[in-house]
Structures are given as structure tokens and as C-alpha cells.
Motif scaffolding. Structure first.
Motif, short mmCIF file in Angstrom:
data_model
loop_
_atom_site.label_atom_id
_atom_site.label_comp_id
_atom_site.label_asym_id
_atom_site.label_seq_id
_atom_site.Cartn_x
_atom_site.Cartn_y
_atom_site.Cartn_z
N ALA A 192 17.96 38.98 4.07
CA ALA A 192 19.00 38.17 4.71
C ALA A 192 19.76 38.95 5.78
CB ALA A 192 19.97 37.64 3.65
N SER A 193 19.92 40.25 5.55
CA SER A 193 20.66 41.08 6.51
C SER A 193 19.80 41.57 7.66
CB SER A 193 21.26 42.30 5.79
OG SER A 193 20.24 43.18 5.35
N GLY A 194 18.50 41.38 7.56
CA GLY A 194 17.58 41.87 8.59
C GLY A 194 17.17 43.32 8.41
N GLU A 195 17.59 43.96 7.31
CA GLU A 195 17.22 45.35 7.08
C GLU A 195 15.75 45.50 6.70
OE1 GLU A 195 20.75 47.79 5.23
OE2 GLU A 195 20.79 45.74 4.40
N ILE A 196 15.18 44.44 6.13
CA ILE A 196 13.75 44.41 5.85
C ILE A 196 13.14 43.22 6.58
CG2 ILE A 196 12.04 43.82 4.08
CD1 ILE A 196 13.29 45.72 2.21
N GLU A 197 12.12 43.52 7.37
CA GLU A 197 11.36 42.47 8.05
C GLU A 197 10.11 42.15 7.23
OE1 GLU A 197 10.55 43.10 12.17
OE2 GLU A 197 12.47 44.07 12.54
N HIS A 198 9.60 40.95 7.42
CA HIS A 198 8.39 40.57 6.71
C HIS A 198 7.52 39.73 7.62
CE1 HIS A 198 9.82 36.37 6.05
NE2 HIS A 198 11.01 36.94 6.05
N ARG A 199 6.26 39.69 7.28
CA ARG A 199 5.30 38.94 8.09
C ARG A 199 4.26 38.33 7.16
NH1 ARG A 199 2.37 41.51 13.46
NH2 ARG A 199 0.79 39.89 13.83
N GLU A 200 3.89 37.10 7.45
CA GLU A 200 2.85 36.43 6.68
C GLU A 200 1.71 36.04 7.64
OE1 GLU A 200 6.46 36.62 4.90
OE2 GLU A 200 6.21 35.00 6.36
N SER A 201 0.50 36.35 7.23
CA SER A 201 -0.69 35.86 7.93
C SER A 201 -1.08 34.54 7.26
CB SER A 201 -1.83 36.87 7.83
OG SER A 201 -1.53 38.05 8.54
N VAL A 202 -1.05 33.46 8.01
CA VAL A 202 -1.22 32.13 7.44
C VAL A 202 -2.57 31.54 7.84
CG1 VAL A 202 -0.27 29.81 7.27
CG2 VAL A 202 1.27 31.77 7.53
N VAL A 203 -3.35 31.19 6.83
CA VAL A 203 -4.60 30.46 7.05
C VAL A 203 -4.33 29.00 6.72
CG1 VAL A 203 -6.95 30.09 6.17
CG2 VAL A 203 -6.12 32.41 6.60
N GLU A 204 -4.72 28.11 7.61
CA GLU A 204 -4.44 26.69 7.44
C GLU A 204 -5.53 25.99 6.65
OE1 GLU A 204 -1.78 25.04 8.26
OE2 GLU A 204 -0.74 26.57 9.44
N GLY A 205 -5.11 25.22 5.64
CA GLY A 205 -6.02 24.34 4.93
C GLY A 205 -6.55 24.89 3.62
N LEU A 206 -6.41 24.10 2.56
CA LEU A 206 -6.93 24.49 1.26
C LEU A 206 -8.42 24.80 1.34
CD1 LEU A 206 -6.55 24.77 -1.85
CD2 LEU A 206 -7.11 22.33 -2.01
N GLU A 207 -9.14 24.10 2.18
CA GLU A 207 -10.59 24.30 2.28
C GLU A 207 -10.94 25.71 2.75
OE1 GLU A 207 -9.21 22.59 6.26
OE2 GLU A 207 -8.77 22.30 4.12
N ASN A 208 -9.98 26.41 3.34
CA ASN A 208 -10.23 27.76 3.86
C ASN A 208 -9.67 28.86 2.95
OD1 ASN A 208 -11.53 26.92 6.31
ND2 ASN A 208 -9.53 26.28 7.06
N ALA A 209 -9.24 28.50 1.74
CA ALA A 209 -8.68 29.51 0.84
C ALA A 209 -9.68 30.63 0.50
CB ALA A 209 -8.18 28.84 -0.45
N PRO A 210 -10.96 30.34 0.22
CA PRO A 210 -11.89 31.45 -0.04
C PRO A 210 -12.01 32.39 1.15
CG PRO A 210 -12.80 29.41 -0.88
CD PRO A 210 -11.60 29.03 -0.07
N ASP A 211 -12.03 31.87 2.37
CA ASP A 211 -12.12 32.72 3.55
C ASP A 211 -10.90 33.64 3.65
OD1 ASP A 211 -14.54 31.61 4.28
OD2 ASP A 211 -13.62 30.13 5.61
N ALA A 212 -9.74 33.10 3.32
CA ALA A 212 -8.52 33.90 3.35
C ALA A 212 -8.60 35.05 2.36
CB ALA A 212 -7.30 33.02 3.06
N PHE A 213 -9.13 34.76 1.17
CA PHE A 213 -9.29 35.80 0.15
C PHE A 213 -10.30 36.84 0.59
CE2 PHE A 213 -11.84 37.18 -3.55
CZ PHE A 213 -10.89 38.01 -4.15
N LEU A 214 -11.45 36.42 1.07
CA LEU A 214 -12.50 37.35 1.47
C LEU A 214 -12.05 38.22 2.65
CD1 LEU A 214 -15.60 34.98 1.20
CD2 LEU A 214 -14.82 36.69 -0.46
N GLY A 215 -11.18 37.68 3.49
CA GLY A 215 -10.68 38.44 4.63
C GLY A 215 -9.83 39.64 4.24
#
Length: 339
Positions: A297-320
Motif C-alpha cells: 500500500a505504501s509503495g515500498e514493495i512493488e509487484h508484477r503479475e504475468s497474465v495469461v488470458e483464458g482458462l483454455e491456456n492454463a496448461p501453457d501458463a504452467f509449462l512456461g
């Protein structure tokens, strides 16, 4: 609410690195929650390296999946039917669910999601299991003190990126190993790491580390194993602490690899090497969640998410995960969800 539910099932044990044949997408009825449960429309689901271990037919710290099981993992979603007084329809929650459009969760095992602190997928990363793993692994196992040199492997991943920032907040010099120039630039330019090493472009890990950490290594947070860990062991200081969190370099090995014997180095340095399971700290999860939320909340820690779109692509996200496709936390966004 839709009349049918799509879910991913584990249908074949892999030999070596998993592939698409391990997964099968099935259409079935939307499950009904029993008393004390919540039916959640999944908006984001988590894929994590530890899931590779659950694909093995052997005992480990995480219960192995049986062939034919629905795949499980962390989710964030909206309650669409509640049979518990703890949560109402429309509440946003996070917990252990399934790789599916709709998942049933025990109301006692979920936590509320506050989007005013961070976007929902952050609750699968910095404000979820990876963040707590970083918090306890560094502060309890690594036990850093100001002016220590902390080295992190897998530093641009969900856990490593948080470890490095907490180490910086603790007054330490921080060095990270990551697998691309984009990742090392993110570590040093955005997250405050003092130095970062692109291991894919480095021939001599020991020499690169000696340059990045000229005073040696006091704390090593190991997410990777393999030759990076071999190199770090040769640079450990007296009374160094090593937190072994992950060994992704070996997750797809079919036999135990034999490499340089590094244990004699621990005799002279009297270094401590300790394995880490975040579940051991369950009674203190509230402490970690509160501090991490404050830092975010204070900005002392930044975060980043790599987002894969679509449930159909969940295995690809895992294998990546095994080729290092992600920066920060890898999540899957179910594009059919309303948010």
C-alpha cells in the motif's frame, strides 16, 4: 451463472518435462456447495512450480495428484452462492480451488480480497502464498542484518522478487540471478537490487558473483539449485545462512543429478542450510499478510503479475514456468469473468 463448468484434469504422469498430454479440459455440471462452503466464479488462478512435484507418483510435502484428478491451485474469485454466514454473494475471496470456471471452497479456508490495497491477482502473488514464503524464508530462515549481502536465485520470479525487496528494506546489499536482460533491468531499475546477473549470458557464475558481491555472501535464498547454487556455495561467508525454497532446475529430472561436492565448504564457513515450507508458519500468516499489505500500500514493495488470458491456456501458463516465460507471478485470467 453459466449452466456448465469447464475444468482441467490431470490425465497422464509426465516423464521429464510435462507437456500438453498431461492435461484434459472437460465440461461438466456446475458444482453445488455443501453447508459451510462457497461456490466461487474464478477470475484468476495460480500456476506454481511446486505443482510439478504433485505430478509424481511419490510422497512429498505436497500431496501427489492421482491421474484423473481435477487440477488444484490458488484462485481469486467472486462468491456466487454462499452457504456460510462468513461470506455473502458478491464477496471477492481467495483460497485453494480448482482449475475451473467455478470452484467450491470451504468458507473456513478462504480470505477476503481488498482491491483497494492491490488488484485481485496480487492476492495470488505478493499478498498470497509466494509473498508469505518470501517473508518467512528471508526473515526467519535467512535472518538478515543490515549490511549483509543477500543473494537470490530465481530473483525475477514470484518469490524471489519479493525476497530481494524485503532484503533491501532490511538494509542489505542485494544481488539477484535471473534469466534475461529484461528481468535483470527490472530488478535493478525498479525493485532496488544492487546488482543482477543474467545467468543465461554468463559463462562463469563464480566470477560474476565475486564481482557483484565482493564481500561474499551472508544470506542465500535458493529458488533454483543447480550450478548457480554451486557457485554461491563457493562464496559463502562465515556463519552464512542458506534458505532452500525451491529447486526448479531439478524438478523435471528423472534421476538425482550428481555434481560438484560442495558440503565441505560448509565446514569452514559454519554455514547453516535450512529447507523452507511456508505451511510450517500457518499460525503466523496474519503477521506476514499485514506487513506485506502495508508495504504494498505504501509503495515500498512493488509487484508484477504475468497474465495469461483464458482458462483454455492454463496448461501453457504452467509449462512456461520451466522456460522462464514469466516475470513476477504467473497467473491465468479467466476471460469469461466479469471483472
Amino acid at each position: 451463472m453459466k449452466e456448465t463448468n469447464h475444468s482441467w484434469y490431470f490425465v497422464e504422469r509426465p516423464t521429464g518435462e510435462p507437456d500438453a498430454d498431461c492435461f484434459e479440459l472437460r465440461e461438466e455440471a456446475v458444482p453445488e456447495p455443501a453447508d459451510g462452503e462457497l461456490l466461487v466464479r474464478v477470475e484468476y488462478l495460480s500456476v506454481d512450480p511446486y505443482m510439478r512435484g504433485r505430478m509424481r507418483d511419490s510422497e512429498s510435502y505436497a500431496e501427489p495428484w492421482d491421474v484423473g484428478d481435477v487440477l488444484k491451485g490458488g484462485v481469486v474469485g467472486e462468491v456466487v452462492e454462499s452457504t456460510s454466514e462468513q461470506y455473502d454473494d458478491g464477496d471477492l475471496v481467495t483460497g485453494e480451488g480448482t482449475w475451473a470456471e467455478y470452484s467450491v471452497l470451504d468458507a473456513d479456508d478462504v480470505a477476503p480480497v481488498d482491491p483497494t490495497i492491490a488488484d485481485p491477482p496480487a492476492y495470488l502473488g505478493v499478498l498470497g502464498m509466494p509473498g508469505r514464503t518470501a517473508y518467512f524464508g528471508l526473515l526467519d530462515v535467512g535472518d538478515p542484518t543490515p549490511s549483509d549481502t543477500v543473494v537470490v536465485s530465481g530473483a525475477a520470479g514470484a518469490v524471489g522478487s519479493i525476497v530481494g525487496q524485503i532484503a533491501t528494506l532490511s538494509g542489505c546489499r542485494v544481488v539477484g540471478f535471473a534469466g534475461s536482460d529484461e528481468k535483470t533491468d527490472w530488478l535493478t531499475e525498479d525493485l532496488g537490487f544492487d546488482a543482477a546477473i543474467n545467468y543465461k549470458e554468463t559463462d562463469d557464475y563464480e566470477a560474476a558473483l565475486a564481482e557483484a558481491a565482493p564481500d561474499g555472501v551472508d544470506v542465500y535464498y535458493d529458488n533454483v539449485g543447480g550450478p548457480i547454487t554451486d557457485a554461491v556455495f563457493t562464496n559463502l561467508n562465515l556463519d552464512a545462512r542458506v534458505a532452500v525454497c525451491g529447486q526448479i532446475a531439478h524438478y523435471n529430472d528423472e534421476s538425482v543429478p550428481t555434481g560438484p561436492r560442495k558440503l565441505p565448504l560448509l565446514i569452514a564457513t559454519r554455514a547453516k542450510v535450512e529447507g523452507l515450507l511456508v505451511a510450517d508458519y500457518a499460525t503466523r500468516f496474519g503477521e506476514a499478510s499485514e506487513r506485506l499489505a502495508t508495504w504494498v500500500a505504501s509503495g515500498e514493495i512493488e509487484h508484477r503479475e504475468s497474465v495469461v488470458e483464458g482458462l483454455e491456456n492454463a496448461p501453457d501458463a504452467f509449462l512456461g514456468l520451466f522456460s522462464g516465460d514469466n516475470i513476477g507471478k504467473q497467473v491465468v485470467h479467466l476471460t469469461s469473468s466479469p471483472r
